[in-house]
Every structure is written in structure tokens, then in C-alpha cells.
Scaffold this motif. Sequence first.
Motif, mmCIF file in Angstrom:
data_model
loop_
_atom_site.group_PDB
_atom_site.id
_atom_site.type_symbol
_atom_site.label_atom_id
_atom_site.label_comp_id
_atom_site.label_asym_id
_atom_site.label_seq_id
_atom_site.Cartn_x
_atom_site.Cartn_y
_atom_site.Cartn_z
ATOM 1 N N LEU B 60 0.839 -1.203 0.000
ATOM 2 C CA LEU B 60 0.000 0.000 0.000
ATOM 3 C C LEU B 60 0.877 1.257 0.000
ATOM 4 O O LEU B 60 0.691 2.166 -0.828
ATOM 5 C CB LEU B 60 -0.904 -0.009 1.239
ATOM 6 C CG LEU B 60 -1.738 1.247 1.480
ATOM 7 C CD1 LEU B 60 -2.868 1.332 0.477
ATOM 8 C CD2 LEU B 60 -2.307 1.259 2.888
ATOM 9 N N ALA B 61 1.849 1.290 0.896
ATOM 10 C CA ALA B 61 2.727 2.461 0.975
ATOM 11 C C ALA B 61 3.583 2.581 -0.287
ATOM 12 O O ALA B 61 3.823 3.686 -0.780
ATOM 13 C CB ALA B 61 3.615 2.362 2.212
ATOM 14 N N GLU B 62 4.013 1.451 -0.828
ATOM 15 C CA GLU B 62 4.829 1.495 -2.050
ATOM 16 C C GLU B 62 4.035 2.063 -3.219
ATOM 17 O O GLU B 62 4.558 2.839 -4.023
ATOM 18 C CB GLU B 62 5.337 0.094 -2.396
ATOM 19 C CG GLU B 62 6.621 -0.248 -1.673
ATOM 20 C CD GLU B 62 7.068 -1.676 -1.929
ATOM 21 O OE1 GLU B 62 6.375 -2.402 -2.664
ATOM 22 O OE2 GLU B 62 8.110 -2.053 -1.375
ATOM 23 N N VAL B 63 2.779 1.652 -3.322
ATOM 24 C CA VAL B 63 1.927 2.133 -4.417
ATOM 25 C C VAL B 63 1.731 3.642 -4.299
ATOM 26 O O VAL B 63 1.798 4.375 -5.290
ATOM 27 C CB VAL B 63 0.568 1.385 -4.380
ATOM 28 C CG1 VAL B 63 -0.482 2.109 -5.192
ATOM 29 C CG2 VAL B 63 0.738 -0.034 -4.906
ATOM 30 N N ILE B 64 1.514 4.104 -3.080
ATOM 31 C CA ILE B 64 1.335 5.544 -2.866
ATOM 32 C C ILE B 64 2.625 6.287 -3.221
ATOM 33 O O ILE B 64 2.600 7.320 -3.892
ATOM 34 C CB ILE B 64 0.924 5.816 -1.398
ATOM 35 C CG1 ILE B 64 -0.511 5.323 -1.169
ATOM 36 C CG2 ILE B 64 1.043 7.294 -1.061
ATOM 37 C CD1 ILE B 64 -0.964 5.372 0.272
ATOM 38 N N ALA B 65 3.755 5.730 -2.803
ATOM 39 C CA ALA B 65 5.039 6.375 -3.107
ATOM 40 C C ALA B 65 5.281 6.417 -4.617
ATOM 41 O O ALA B 65 5.701 7.451 -5.160
ATOM 42 C CB ALA B 65 6.174 5.629 -2.411
ATOM 43 N N ALA B 66 5.000 5.310 -5.291
ATOM 44 C CA ALA B 66 5.269 5.243 -6.733
ATOM 45 C C ALA B 66 4.430 6.253 -7.493
ATOM 46 O O ALA B 66 4.915 6.939 -8.403
ATOM 47 C CB ALA B 66 4.996 3.826 -7.244
#
Lengths: 513, 104
Positions: B60-66
Amino acid sequence: MNPYVVAAWDIGSLRAASARFVEIAESTRNWVTRGEAVRAALAAPGAWDGVGSLAGLTDLAGWLGVTARSGPPLSALAEGIVEAVGWYGQAQQAAAGALRTAAASGVAVSAQGDVTPGAQADTTGMAPEQAAAVLDRAAAASTVLAELDRCREATARADALLRSDIGQFLALGVPGFDASSGFVDLALALNVTGNLASRTLAVPVGADPEVVAFWWAGLSLDEQLRLINDSPELIGGLDGVSAWARDLANRAVLEELLRANPLDPFALSVAAALQVAATTGQPVQLYLLDPEQELAGIAVGDLDTADGVAILVPGMNTIVTADMSAHVGDAVQLWETTQVVDPTGSVAVLAWIGYDTPNTAQAPFGFHAEWGAPALAATVAGVAARPGGGPKTTVIAHSYGTVVTGKAAQEPGPLGADAVVLVGSPGVGVRAGEFEVPAEEVYVGEADWDLIADAAWHGVDPSETWLYGGTCIEAGSQRLFGNGHTAYYEPTSAALWNMAYIVQGHRANVARC
Amino acid sequence: MTVLTVQIAILDAAAESLMGVCGTVRAAAGDLGEVVTALAVAAPESALATELPGVPVEHLAEVIAARGQVLAARVADSARAYRELEAALLGRMERAGGVVPVPR
């Protein structure tokens, strides 16, 4: 529940980790605050104007919305973990206490939590001292059993609490979100996609891929999703549009095809090939789907983010209904080899059957290449037109595909590739110097026992690089006899390894001849 | 200095700030992964070990960061376009030997 395992739980680490989880979940608020400051600076009058600024600001607002909406479910899960850890701590204390009491009083506890001897004691006929000892052990066993019950109860309570919080996170906070989901899924699940519904959108059909890419990048996510939903046939085949969007659109079309006719051979072949691509565990993108002309393209890896992209152009007698899975299999083979030669280089391989391939009788003539060349040129340009700088693109052409690639190089504008690999070519029609890439970046390979490659139907045999130009690469395989024309993507083929090195940009490792 | 210079500075700063936020989010994603692993290791056989690792909090956090990085790149692209425009205009002014109105 094994009491020995529970007694060994590291409650100190659990407390520290759960506290850290809470901190991280709380920090989402800080992300939003900082992002809001950026948005406010950009939204100030005169700060950001021009094409795409409105869509950019809308997307930024959407990103902030998603980030803000993701925070509470994450915090709720974090708080649930803290509460569960409290119960796990009680369970650990009870288990440790039970085992201490048992050890001190000669009571045995099994891994399943059974206690021997039990809490019931029969002292009939025993001497008073012996009876007292038995009664003491029974009393200790009773204490142990009570502690173990407390341990089970606390563990069950913690597990149930945690399962409930996890369920809420998955079902209520971010519905449908899993490890394969992307930002678009997240935005849709949270219903945060911006709001530009009133703007009229005209799809630039027929425009150059660079123009299309510029137009697409200027749309907000909301607008992009609206177009995908309203016109999947247009978006799915529009070179210059991002691969994720084409994939979404083409999968919608494929689903519709299968709904209309579950036995549609074209749709079934594409669906089967998607399954083949999925075996890599990588993103799979249905980049092209044209049911009318029965054309398709499937990418292994993410065309939107990969550093290196290979486009596989097939030769004669390659049709979607019969050969899509095999063509994707070649792409999988190449993708896997690229990861062996360099696991750090991100690569996407596009298995492209984007032109009407000739049959054997038609292959000596150039008509199918003439018809297919504009599509290949547009595909290469579309991949290269990625916003923020395109990937290193390698066109890998086999057999008649080399003729199509030669014709594509003659289309208006540069080819858009960084390298060209020609294998099993029956002549190309253009020399190495005419590919619009440096001549040494035209790699030519010919396997043993490849009779088609010696046919020279379309001019000079390119494997005669002293005459043709380009770089001769090793392409032999361990297939001793038989048809070398179909051996280029086999794991033992030198051509396959050379292609992998070229796609990854490791020129020094390419085996030349 | 042209009118565009100010806009370029704003866009550069915005892109950098946004990239910084994304860096924080990406680091948090990594931390979440480590925390989930630590919880699972510290309490084997509990739901922390059997259920929690399957929850895509790190993803979830990776998707937001990307996604944030894509937006930051878009802002940076705008800054680059403005910079090229400014350079072209300055070049034109020099060639003209005088002042050329700067379009907004």
C-alpha cells in the motif's frame, strides 16, 4: 496452541514493533500535510499553467485523497495490533507460569497442552505421606491447567481481534486491495479519482504516438479512466497511451468478447497466452487486442516503467489463434534470461503479433511487410514516447519479421529503437546502415540448419555482415539436426543469451562471430 | 531573469518537495515490511505470524510512493519545459538585440 512456543514469545519485541507500526500509520497525516503544501504552492495563481497543469493539480489532489483515506484503516490496524499484543503478553505470562509451576511440582506438560498427572487424585490405600504428595501434585496440576486455560483464552482473544482488524482493513478500509493492485485500483476502491467530468475529451486517433503521449499525459486520472471505460477499443489500440491504460481497456474488450462467445477461438487464445505470461509472476499487459484483424500483443513486465524493452516481431505463419501462447512463451524465455544475465535491470518483453503474417507461399514477397510496417513503427514509437524519457528499446525480429522491421525503418520519421536484432532472416530489404540506429547496433544471427535464413528472398543475406553491415552474433544451439529456424528462443541458443545481453545493455558480453 | 524564472523555481521546489515526501513514504513502506516480519518472528503460531504477513500494508505504501513519484516527475517535466522555453526566448532576445515580450 503449544505452551512451550507461547512461553518463548518475545513480548518486548512485539511491543516495540507494534509501537513502530503505530508511528508509521500516524505518519500518513504528515505525508498529507507536506503534500498539501506542495499542492497549494502549485495551485497559487501564476505558479503552474500551460497544458496539463489542471490535470496535474487534479491528480495531485487525487493522490492526496488516496493517501489521506489510506491512513485511518492503517491506524486502526496498528491500534488493533497493539491491543492484540497486550493479550499475547498475558498469554505468554500464563504459559510461562504454567510451565514453571509444572517443572517445580513434577507435573508434565505436553506440546499439545495435556497435563500428567491430572488434577484428579485417587489416594485410596496410600500411606498418608504418599497420599499427601499425590494431592500436592494434583493441586499443582490444577494450577497448571488453569494457567494453560488462561493462555488459550488470551491467545484466542488476540487472534480473533487481529483477524477482525485485518478483515476490516481489507474489506472496509481499502476494499479489494491486494499485493497485485496498483494505484488505479486503490483510487477506484477508495472512490478518489479527481473530478474533471465536465471536460469534453476528444481522442486523437491517427495522431503520431508522441502527440498521443503528450495528450494522454495531460489528462487527469479521472479523465483517463473515463476514456478507458467509454472507449476501450480506441484506447486499447492507441500508440502513445500508457501501457497500464491499454491493458485495462483491452482486458475489458477481451472480457466482453468472451461474454458474447465463451468459445471465441481468438479470445480464448489470448486468454491462454495471458496465463502463460502470468507464470513469471511479473506484471502482464495486454498491450494490443484487435479482434477484427485478429492481432494481439502481450507484454511480460511493465512497459511503463521498464528500463529496457524488447519487441518481438514474428515471422511467417504466426497467427494469434494458433501461436499466441508460443510467442508469449518466447517472450517469457527471453525475459527470464535477461534476469539471469542481470537481475538488477528491469525489462519488459512485448510478444507482438501486430501484423498479418504471410503464409509460406506469400513469404517470398514483400506485401505483408508493406502492410505491417506502419503498425510496427507506431508500436515502437508508442513505447519510446513514454513521459519522462522512454526505455532502451530493442526490436527483435525473426524470419519474415526482419522484412517488416526493414520496411518499418523506411516509414516516415526515425524508427525509435535503440537496437535491432535480426535472426533467421531471409533477407531484409534494407542494409544495416538504413535502420536509423548506429550500424553496429544492428545485430544479425543465423543458426545452423536454418534453411530459410539462406533463402535470400528479400535481398542480401544479412548474416554476411562483411557485405551487409551490422554486428554478427553467435546464434547456434545444441539442436544438432532439424530445423534451426525455430531454435532461436531455446534456452541453449546463443542467440537467446545474446538478445538478453543486448536488451540489458551489456554489449561487452555479446558473443560475436 | 524572466517571468518564467519564478515559475521554474516554484516548479523545481515543488517537484523536489514531492519527491522528498515520496522518499519518506517509500522508507515507511520498507519499515512496515520490517515491522510485520518482526511481529511474525516474535510470536510464532499466532495470527501475527499466520495472518498479518498476508496483509499488503507495505505494498500500500509502495503504491502511494510510486504514484507520488510519477506526479513529481510530471511537475519536474513542466519545469524542464519552462526552462527550455526560457532559454529559447532569451536566445531570441539576444539575436534580436533588444527586448522580446515574454508570453504567459
